[in-house]
Write a protein that holds these residues in place. Structure first.
Motif, PDB file in Angstrom:
ATOM      1  N   ALA A  73       1.023  -1.160  -0.022  1.00 58.08           N
ATOM      2  CA  ALA A  73       0.028   0.037  -0.027  1.00 58.08           C
ATOM      3  C   ALA A  73       1.178   1.333   0.103  1.00 58.08           C
ATOM      4  O   ALA A  73       0.589   2.192  -0.702  1.00 58.08           O
ATOM      5  CB  ALA A  73      -0.888  -0.120   1.269  1.00 58.08           C
ATOM      6  N   TRP A  89       1.956   6.887  -6.772  1.00 60.92           N
ATOM      7  CA  TRP A  89       1.018   7.511  -7.257  1.00 60.92           C
ATOM      8  C   TRP A  89       1.317   8.941  -6.745  1.00 60.92           C
ATOM      9  O   TRP A  89       0.967   9.872  -7.826  1.00 60.92           O
ATOM     10  CB  TRP A  89      -0.642   7.189  -6.579  1.00 60.92           C
ATOM     11  N   LEU A  90       1.953   9.355  -5.840  1.00 59.06           N
ATOM     12  CA  LEU A  90       2.240  10.742  -5.437  1.00 59.06           C
ATOM     13  C   LEU A  90       3.360  11.102  -6.390  1.00 59.06           C
ATOM     14  O   LEU A  90       3.514  12.254  -6.866  1.00 59.06           O
ATOM     15  CB  LEU A  90       2.935  10.852  -4.151  1.00 59.06           C
ATOM     16  N   ASN A  99       1.619  11.747  -9.890  1.00 60.53           N
ATOM     17  CA  ASN A  99       0.512  12.646 -10.055  1.00 60.53           C
ATOM     18  C   ASN A  99       1.224  14.131 -10.008  1.00 60.53           C
ATOM     19  O   ASN A  99       0.645  15.091 -10.308  1.00 60.53           O
ATOM     20  CB  ASN A  99      -0.485  12.620  -8.589  1.00 60.53           C
ATOM     21  N   ARG A 131       5.955  16.293   4.664  1.00 58.91           N
ATOM     22  CA  ARG A 131       5.109  16.386   4.104  1.00 58.91           C
ATOM     23  C   ARG A 131       4.239  15.216   4.992  1.00 58.91           C
ATOM     24  O   ARG A 131       2.868  15.557   5.555  1.00 58.91           O
ATOM     25  CB  ARG A 131       4.878  15.833   2.680  1.00 58.91           C
ATOM     26  N   LEU A 165       0.708  16.873   6.835  1.00 58.91           N
ATOM     27  CA  LEU A 165      -0.453  16.235   6.885  1.00 58.91           C
ATOM     28  C   LEU A 165      -0.915  15.718   8.313  1.00 58.91           C
ATOM     29  O   LEU A 165      -2.100  15.742   8.632  1.00 58.91           O
ATOM     30  CB  LEU A 165      -0.427  14.792   6.209  1.00 58.91           C
ATOM     31  N   HIS A 219      -4.300  17.349  10.119  1.00 55.53           N
ATOM     32  CA  HIS A 219      -5.233  16.385  10.263  1.00 55.53           C
ATOM     33  C   HIS A 219      -5.848  15.589   8.960  1.00 55.53           C
ATOM     34  O   HIS A 219      -6.733  15.247   8.890  1.00 55.53           O
ATOM     35  CB  HIS A 219      -6.784  16.890  10.878  1.00 55.53           C
ATOM     36  N   LYS A 220      -4.643  15.289   8.245  1.00 57.29           N
ATOM     37  CA  LYS A 220      -5.018  14.327   6.869  1.00 57.29           C
ATOM     38  C   LYS A 220      -4.185  13.181   7.005  1.00 57.29           C
ATOM     39  O   LYS A 220      -3.186  13.055   7.700  1.00 57.29           O
ATOM     40  CB  LYS A 220      -4.417  15.286   5.735  1.00 57.29           C
ATOM     41  N   VAL A 221      -4.850  12.236   6.350  1.00 51.20           N
ATOM     42  CA  VAL A 221      -4.175  10.777   6.063  1.00 51.20           C
ATOM     43  C   VAL A 221      -3.753  10.023   7.232  1.00 51.20           C
ATOM     44  O   VAL A 221      -3.918   8.944   7.350  1.00 51.20           O
ATOM     45  CB  VAL A 221      -2.977  10.920   5.067  1.00 51.20           C
ATOM     46  N   ASP A 263     -10.160  14.342   5.485  1.00 54.80           N
ATOM     47  CA  ASP A 263      -8.669  13.832   5.800  1.00 54.80           C
ATOM     48  C   ASP A 263      -8.017  13.225   4.575  1.00 54.80           C
ATOM     49  O   ASP A 263      -7.262  12.585   4.950  1.00 54.80           O
ATOM     50  CB  ASP A 263      -8.807  13.096   6.888  1.00 54.80           C
ATOM     51  N   PHE A 264      -8.648  13.542   3.421  1.00 57.56           N
ATOM     52  CA  PHE A 264      -7.706  12.665   2.284  1.00 57.56           C
ATOM     53  C   PHE A 264      -6.552  13.545   1.957  1.00 57.56           C
ATOM     54  O   PHE A 264      -6.093  14.705   2.244  1.00 57.56           O
ATOM     55  CB  PHE A 264      -8.809  12.922   0.991  1.00 57.56           C
ATOM     56  N   ASP A 265      -5.670  12.732   1.301  1.00 57.62           N
ATOM     57  CA  ASP A 265      -4.208  13.215   1.138  1.00 57.62           C
ATOM     58  C   ASP A 265      -4.947  14.341  -0.219  1.00 57.62           C
ATOM     59  O   ASP A 265      -5.109  13.709  -1.373  1.00 57.62           O
ATOM     60  CB  ASP A 265      -3.398  12.278   0.633  1.00 57.62           C
ATOM     61  N   PRO A 266      -4.488  15.495  -0.250  1.00 61.87           N
ATOM     62  CA  PRO A 266      -4.941  16.326  -1.344  1.00 61.87           C
ATOM     63  C   PRO A 266      -4.237  16.089  -2.670  1.00 61.87           C
ATOM     64  O   PRO A 266      -4.727  16.246  -3.980  1.00 61.87           O
ATOM     65  CB  PRO A 266      -4.685  17.769  -0.829  1.00 61.87           C
ATOM     66  N   TRP A 267      -3.033  15.373  -2.813  1.00 63.03           N
ATOM     67  CA  TRP A 267      -2.052  15.140  -3.989  1.00 63.03           C
ATOM     68  C   TRP A 267      -2.622  13.716  -4.358  1.00 63.03           C
ATOM     69  O   TRP A 267      -1.923  13.167  -5.237  1.00 63.03           O
ATOM     70  CB  TRP A 267      -0.659  15.169  -3.410  1.00 63.03           C
ATOM     71  N   LEU A 268      -3.565  12.983  -3.975  1.00 60.53           N
ATOM     72  CA  LEU A 268      -3.830  11.841  -4.629  1.00 60.53           C
ATOM     73  C   LEU A 268      -5.461  11.920  -5.179  1.00 60.53           C
ATOM     74  O   LEU A 268      -6.089  12.744  -4.437  1.00 60.53           O
ATOM     75  CB  LEU A 268      -3.772  10.650  -3.359  1.00 60.53           C
ATOM     76  N   THR A 269      -5.810  11.118  -5.943  1.00 55.09           N
ATOM     77  CA  THR A 269      -6.991  11.199  -6.230  1.00 55.09           C
ATOM     78  C   THR A 269      -7.928  10.430  -5.343  1.00 55.09           C
ATOM     79  O   THR A 269      -7.523   9.666  -4.392  1.00 55.09           O
ATOM     80  CB  THR A 269      -7.540  10.464  -7.806  1.00 55.09           C
ATOM     81  N   GLN A 329      -7.387   6.719  -5.372  1.00 57.15           N
ATOM     82  CA  GLN A 329      -6.210   6.010  -4.895  1.00 57.15           C
ATOM     83  C   GLN A 329      -6.133   6.465  -3.105  1.00 57.15           C
ATOM     84  O   GLN A 329      -5.510   5.597  -2.692  1.00 57.15           O
ATOM     85  CB  GLN A 329      -5.070   7.147  -5.500  1.00 57.15           C
ATOM     86  N   ASN A 330      -6.746   7.494  -2.664  1.00 58.00           N
ATOM     87  CA  ASN A 330      -6.956   7.427  -1.343  1.00 58.00           C
ATOM     88  C   ASN A 330      -7.465   6.259  -0.692  1.00 58.00           C
ATOM     89  O   ASN A 330      -7.056   5.974   0.183  1.00 58.00           O
ATOM     90  CB  ASN A 330      -7.628   8.802  -0.910  1.00 58.00           C
ATOM     91  N   ILE A 389      -8.250   3.279  -2.257  1.00 56.92           N
ATOM     92  CA  ILE A 389      -7.604   2.170  -2.378  1.00 56.92           C
ATOM     93  C   ILE A 389      -6.319   2.046  -1.276  1.00 56.92           C
ATOM     94  O   ILE A 389      -6.075   0.840  -0.720  1.00 56.92           O
ATOM     95  CB  ILE A 389      -7.022   1.808  -3.810  1.00 56.92           C
ATOM     96  N   PHE A 390      -5.536   3.204  -1.203  1.00 55.46           N
ATOM     97  CA  PHE A 390      -4.500   2.954  -0.403  1.00 55.46           C
ATOM     98  C   PHE A 390      -5.099   2.609   1.187  1.00 55.46           C
ATOM     99  O   PHE A 390      -4.331   1.733   2.044  1.00 55.46           O
ATOM    100  CB  PHE A 390      -3.843   4.533  -0.204  1.00 55.46           C
ATOM    101  N   ASP A 391      -6.088   3.210   1.720  1.00 55.36           N
ATOM    102  CA  ASP A 391      -6.485   3.027   3.075  1.00 55.36           C
ATOM    103  C   ASP A 391      -7.120   1.486   3.223  1.00 55.36           C
ATOM    104  O   ASP A 391      -6.827   0.913   4.115  1.00 55.36           O
ATOM    105  CB  ASP A 391      -7.743   3.980   3.318  1.00 55.36           C
ATOM    106  N   LEU A 451      -6.231  -1.016   1.355  1.00 55.34           N
ATOM    107  CA  LEU A 451      -5.155  -1.973   1.172  1.00 55.34           C
ATOM    108  C   LEU A 451      -4.450  -2.220   2.687  1.00 55.34           C
ATOM    109  O   LEU A 451      -3.551  -3.106   2.997  1.00 55.34           O
ATOM    110  CB  LEU A 451      -4.013  -1.685   0.370  1.00 55.34           C
ATOM    111  N   MET A 455      -7.963  14.799  -8.327  1.00 52.79           N
ATOM    112  CA  MET A 455      -7.262  14.924  -7.026  1.00 52.79           C
ATOM    113  C   MET A 455      -8.236  15.450  -6.033  1.00 52.79           C
ATOM    114  O   MET A 455      -8.964  16.506  -6.280  1.00 52.79           O
ATOM    115  CB  MET A 455      -6.371  16.027  -7.280  1.00 52.79           C
ATOM    116  N   ARG A 490     -14.760   4.938   1.352  1.00 56.75           N
ATOM    117  CA  ARG A 490     -13.483   4.644   1.903  1.00 56.75           C
ATOM    118  C   ARG A 490     -13.779   3.696   3.185  1.00 56.75           C
ATOM    119  O   ARG A 490     -13.126   2.616   3.362  1.00 56.75           O
ATOM    120  CB  ARG A 490     -12.516   5.671   2.340  1.00 56.75           C
TER     121      ARG A 490
END
Lengths: 248, 309
Positions: free
Chosen positions: A3, A10-11, A14, A74, A79, A83-85, B87-93, B96-97, B99-101, B103, B132, B148
């Motif tokens: 993952a 992807w990063l 993109n 980052r 992040l 509060h992201k990711v 809370d998504f990563d803004p640089w991923l679609t 992609q956000n 699927i990553f989670d 996985l 994105m 998600r």
């Protein structure tokens, strides 16, 4: 692991244009602005090697350190503060130390890619400055350097809450890496007491081990194993700090 | 019926302030439970504790009988959390956000993609999935957060304001999906959109100051208020003296003056005549009498005065 590698890919994909641009600009700028200037001051190393040969592993370790900072910043500072990711990541059934290790490992893949481009650029600017096996060893020790340095940056990213404080610490760290780790200037140029201290900094050990392996063809177990052990301990510490910081 | 979530004497403190106070309750498998209450009542903290994002200071949370503190990795596999904020990563679609989670929970990418397709279609995500995250409106991102959460097929779904930032059609789609999932998944959510909570009508827990003030189905909660009505009497002129006089009528509960209108709760329609007598000939322009709703239950002043009487 899959993952995290997919995410890194992807990063990169993109923002492909900027990644390629940085992959060309960073090695070129670092090589031209550091080596071309300093080699006219320090023409040969104390052992008599041309400076551009001696400095090569140090330059790529420094490059690896420069490259890993934004990737770690980052994921573990930007992040986290916004509060992201990291919230869904820490809620998943993955141990915090594994999250740290996986993010670091996937970041190192991006670093390796740019370092390979850097080696090609370096060999174009300074032909015959290293052979293939020295190039492979340089990649290995640069990754080891970035692995340790990246862990330190993760710790700083997790422990700081303000961007200004984070930048101050990073700048101090970069000065230490550049001038205090023997990457560009040999320890023997420093006063003895200072040199004896600097040699035993974990980051300096990677540089010493790398040059011993590249130029004396001897594997320096102590100076290789110590940074590896430090990195493993830092991963466990970072996992613990991540857990605390995310209220887990 | 089998309990999906069990709390035993769970408490959460922030400094000296008690956020959750000694909560003990169970949630049955496959039920849809709404947490409602004022801001700062403790709803979001309770959801975070259930999801494992916050640890309680004391007490235990069990998911499917497993202690979340002792069997952390196993319990996390079963639960999914939709936080209030994006809370998504803004640089991923968005895809992609997601699927990553997913996985991180499950290794079968095909299964994940099939679920994303199913729930993405149900929520009418369209091409936004391939955009994105940073370029997608918040309402759409919130829908993607629900996709998600479902992508790794959890048995317990915890959602903080599931329809926040959404327009009316999106809210309808989300509620259609939630109703469809009810029965197969245990769903706990918080909401400030009370008409939505009333429409879902399974189990409602009213949280007040970190405690469960009321707990039951909407009908059960309103049962205790069946005698109560909400009155609104518009006067030609509602002076402060008149308001004070009418507020003094013993059967008038929680009186409020809004312009020339007197709003209050009363146990029966005869309260109106007592107010009429007390108003000593003041000219009335309009009158409305309504049965109570969930909103009235949440009126803390009424809940404390009215319910305890």
């Amino acid at each position: 692991m899959r993952a995290f590698i997919l995410r890194r890919w992807w990063l990169i994909r993109n923002r492909l244009i900027s990644t390629i641009a940085f992959a060309l600009i960073i090695p070129s700028v670092l090589t031209l602005l550091t080596v071309l200037g300093i080699k006219n001051v320090i023409i040969r190393s104390i052992n008599g090697q041309p400076y551009e040969m001696w400095v090569m592993p140090g330059l790529f370790m420094f490059m690896a350190a420069i490259l890993i900072i934004p990737l770690i910043y980052r994921d573990f500072f930007d992040l986290r503060i916004h509060h992201k990711v990291l919230i869904p990541m820490v809620l998943s059934p993955v141990r915090k130390s594994n999250i740290v290790l996986n993010i670091l490992f996937s970041s190192l893949l991006e670093v390796i890619f740019i370092i390979i481009i850097g080696l090609i650029i370096y060999s174009a600017i300074f032909p015959h400055s290293f052979n293939f096996s020295q190039g492979v060893l340089t990649i290995f020790y640069s990754i080891l350097f970035a692995f340790l340095f990246g862990n330190i940056i993760i710790l700083v990213s997790l422990l700081t809450e303000r961007i200004s404080f984070f930048i101050y610490i990073i700048l101090i760290m970069l000065v230490i890496v550049m001038f205090g780790s023997g990457l560009f200037i040999e320890f023997d140029f420093y006063p003895v007491s200072m040199s004896n201290f600097l040699r035993y900094l974990p980051l300096s050990m990677v540089g010493i081990a790398g040059r011993t392996h590249l130029f004396q063809h001897t594997f320096d177990f102590f100076n290789t194993a110590t940074p590896v052990i430090m990195s493993v301990l830092l991963i466990l510490l970072n996992g613990f700090v991540l857990k605390r910081k995310m209220g887990q | 019926m089998e309990a999906s979530i069990t709390l035993k004497k769970v408490g959460k403190l922030f400094g000296d302030k008690t956020i959750l106070a000694n909560l003990t309750f169970g949630i049955e498998k496959g039920t849809l439970v709404a947490l409602v209450g004022d801001n700062d009542a403790g709803k979001s903290t309770l959801l975070k504790v259930l999801a494992g994002l916050e640890n309680p200071n004391y007490g235990s949370v069990f998911l499917h009988g497993l202690d979340t503190n002792k069997r952390r990795l196993e319990t996390r596999q079963t639960v999914a959390f939709v936080p209030h904020d994006i809370d998504f990563d803004p640089w991923l679609t968005l895809e992609q956000n997601i699927i990553f989670d997913a996985l991180l929970y499950e290794s079968h990418k095909e299964k994940i993609e099939s679920r994303i397709h199913e729930y993405g279609h149900a929520l009418d995500m369209g091409d936004f999935m391939y955009t994105m995250a940073g370029n997608v409106p918040h309402g759409i991102q919130k829908k993607a957060m629900i996709v998600r959460a479902l992508a790794h097929d959890p048995t317990i779904l915890i959602m903080d304001e599931p329809t926040a930032f959404m327009d009316a059609p999106s809210r309808r789609l989300v509620w259609d999906l939630i109703r469809k999932l009810k029965g197969s998944k245990t769903i706990v959510y918080s909401s400030q959109f009370l008409p939505e909570v009333e429409a879902a009508n399974d189990r409602i827990m009213v949280i007040h100051d970190g405690r469960v003030l009321l707990d039951g189905s909407l009908d059960k909660l309103l049962e205790s208020t069946l005698e109560y009505h909400q009155f609104a009497i518009e006067f030609e002129e509602l002076t402060d003296e008149l308001f004070a006089t009418l507020s003094g009528v013993p059967t008038v509960v929680n009186p409020m003056k809004i312009g020339n209108t007197l709003n209050f709760y009363g146990r029966s329609r005869k309260v109106f005549f007592e107010v009429l007598n007390a108003s000593t000939g003041a000219l009335m322009k309009d009158l409305s009498i309504q049965k109570l709703s969930l909103q009235d239950l949440l009126d803390s002043a009424f809940a404390q005065k009215g319910m305890n009487e």
